[in-house]
Design an enzyme around this catalytic site. Structure first.
Site, PDB file in Angstrom:
ATOM      1  N   LYS A  41       0.835  -1.197   0.000  1.00 29.26           N
ATOM      2  CA  LYS A  41       0.000   0.000   0.000  1.00 29.26           C
ATOM      3  C   LYS A  41       0.871   1.249   0.000  1.00 29.26           C
ATOM      4  CE  LYS A  41      -0.369   0.142   5.046  1.00 29.26           C
ATOM      5  NZ  LYS A  41      -1.271   0.218   6.218  1.00 29.26           N
ATOM      6  N   ARG A 139     -10.178   0.716  15.121  1.00 28.07           N
ATOM      7  CA  ARG A 139     -10.297   1.468  13.871  1.00 28.07           C
ATOM      8  C   ARG A 139     -11.454   0.819  13.101  1.00 28.07           C
ATOM      9  NH1 ARG A 139      -4.196   1.974  11.592  1.00 28.07           N
ATOM     10  NH2 ARG A 139      -4.795  -0.123  10.906  1.00 28.07           N
ATOM     11  N   HIS A 168      -6.302  -6.481  12.976  1.00 30.59           N
ATOM     12  CA  HIS A 168      -5.029  -5.766  13.095  1.00 30.59           C
ATOM     13  C   HIS A 168      -4.574  -5.793  14.556  1.00 30.59           C
ATOM     14  CE1 HIS A 168      -5.026  -3.565   9.128  1.00 30.59           C
ATOM     15  NE2 HIS A 168      -3.734  -3.551   9.396  1.00 30.59           N
ATOM     16  N   ARG A 223       0.843 -10.990   7.061  1.00 35.03           N
ATOM     17  CA  ARG A 223       0.751  -9.755   6.274  1.00 35.03           C
ATOM     18  C   ARG A 223       1.897  -8.797   6.625  1.00 35.03           C
ATOM     19  NH1 ARG A 223      -4.085  -9.344   8.854  1.00 35.03           N
ATOM     20  NH2 ARG A 223      -3.318  -7.404   9.745  1.00 35.03           N
ATOM     21  N   TYR A 264      17.993  30.574   7.593  1.00 31.78           N
ATOM     22  CA  TYR A 264      16.947  31.410   8.180  1.00 31.78           C
ATOM     23  C   TYR A 264      17.041  31.449   9.696  1.00 31.78           C
ATOM     24  CZ  TYR A 264      14.618  31.371   3.627  1.00 31.78           C
ATOM     25  OH  TYR A 264      14.317  31.521   2.302  1.00 31.78           O
TER      26      TYR A 264
END
Length: 378
Positions: A41, A139, A168, A223, A264
């Protein structure tokens, strides 16, 4: 090296390292009887989804995982025919493309199931779904109290084939954390409910960390994500090889005197006469401004500190009495071999994770180059 070939900002991705990592991960999975899904992904965590997917499949992965259907369809368009799962979509997504292109989709609610089944009916086929149970990450995923109803509805829906169930893990990168076993127990309970409803789904719960540390949670499929790219998610050492190097070059040098300030806000002032090297990358190219005054680069065989604030398009390196040639390579982060900075070092310095660093390298001005594009070139 000719001036024309010098990178302004370049990510070099070592596909040999990807193959090495996937071989390691898939061998751990295979020892438990599990297959491997390489998660690609977010354009393979900034490494390039097409190239990484190809390398991962060559090295032993048999599945690909993505977040969105668009990501999955892009891989199908690129010619990938392996099993593929996408798992996070908006309520208005058209799932007919998933059915037509044989992409597995995740389902977390009966409403989502109905949308997927409707797409299957429109196409005149069956959708492949993986039911997601929320075991504690809070989630997406079906709440435990709604799970029995979801699996019953999925078992009765003729337009879908329930291929898998999954969840998950929240704390797998902290081996021994009590949440891991608590989530595993909830997952086991949810699997029993699915079986009682007449389903026989393959199970996948293990992310990179659990693939490396919890073989009991490998089930039928693992996974791994971040470990595919050689970044280690667990405290103990693992034989993972970082795949990404971020480099630039020196465009000019100048000598300044003690008391002169740089960049800066003039937050850095030279304590001695010194040579500065200008490097044409900045926060628009993926160098966090929060690394100002806290980072070094690898230049001409040594670590050299960045002086002053990181700017949008450039940063300045304090080289002391060394004067690099214009065009000299500057490694912003790499594998760590020989002392180069790493993405993990950047992340630790600014209080984030290396996932964010490498994924953030997918930027318009940062070109990407691959090593090990031939399988034997690993």
């Amino acid at each position: 090296m000719s001036t024309a070939s010098l990178p302004r900002a370049e990510v070099v991705v070592d596909l040999g390292a990807v193959r090495h990592n996937v071989r390691l991960l898939s061998s751990r999975a295979a020892a438990s009887g599990a297959s491997t899904m390489a998660v690609v992904k977010a354009d393979a965590y900034g490494h390039g989804a097409v190239a990484v997917a190809r390398a991962a499949l060559e090295a032993g992965a048999t599945w690909l995982g993505v977040a969105s259907l668009d990501e999955a369809l892009a891989l199908r368009e690129a010619g990938f025919t392996s099993r593929m799962l996408c798992w996070l979509e908006t309520p208005d997504v058209d799932y007919t493309a998933a059915v037509r292109h044989d992409v597995d989709v995740s389902v977390s609610s009966e409403a989502e199931l109905a949308r997927v089944a409707g797409a299957a009916a429109e196409v005149g086929g069956r959708a492949r779904v993986h039911l997601k149970i929320d075991t504690g990450l809070s989630r997406n995923g079906c709440p435990a109290e709604l799970w029995p109803s979801l699996v019953k509805a999925a078992a009765a829906e003729g337009g879908v084939e329930v291929v898998g169930m999954w969840s998950h893990l929240a704390c797998a990168d902290e081996p021994g954390h009590p949440a891991i076993d608590a989530q595993a127990a909830r997952f086991a309970d949810a699997y029993d409910v699915a079986r009682e409803a007449g389903l026989s789904p393959l199970r996948h719960l293990a992310n990179s960390a659990a693939t490396l540390t919890r073989p009991d949670l490998h089930f039928e499929l693992v996974r791994p994500g971040i470990a595919v790219y050689g970044l280690n998610p667990v405290p103990q050492p693992e034989d993972l090889r970082p795949a990404m190097t971020f480099r630039s070059c020196v465009v000019m040098t100048k000598r300044i005197k003690a008391g002169d300030s740089v960049s800066y806000g003039q937050t850095w002032t030279a304590s001695r006469d010194t040579t500065l090297a200008l490097v044409p990358v900045g926060y628009a190219d993926g160098v966090p401004r929060t690394l100002s005054g806290r980072m070094s680069v690898w230049l001409d065989g040594a670590r050299r500190p960045v002086a002053g604030r990181v700017c949008m398009d450039q940063l300045v390196v304090d080289c002391g009495d060394h004067e690099p040639e214009p065009g000299a390579e500057v490694v912003l982060f790499g594998t760590g071999d020989g002392g180069t900075p790493t993405a993990t070092e950047w992340a630790d310095t600014i209080g984030t994770i290396d996932y964010e660093i490498v994924t953030g390298m997918y930027r318009p001005r940062v070109r990407r180059r691959y090593l090990g594009t031939e399988r034997d070139g690993t």
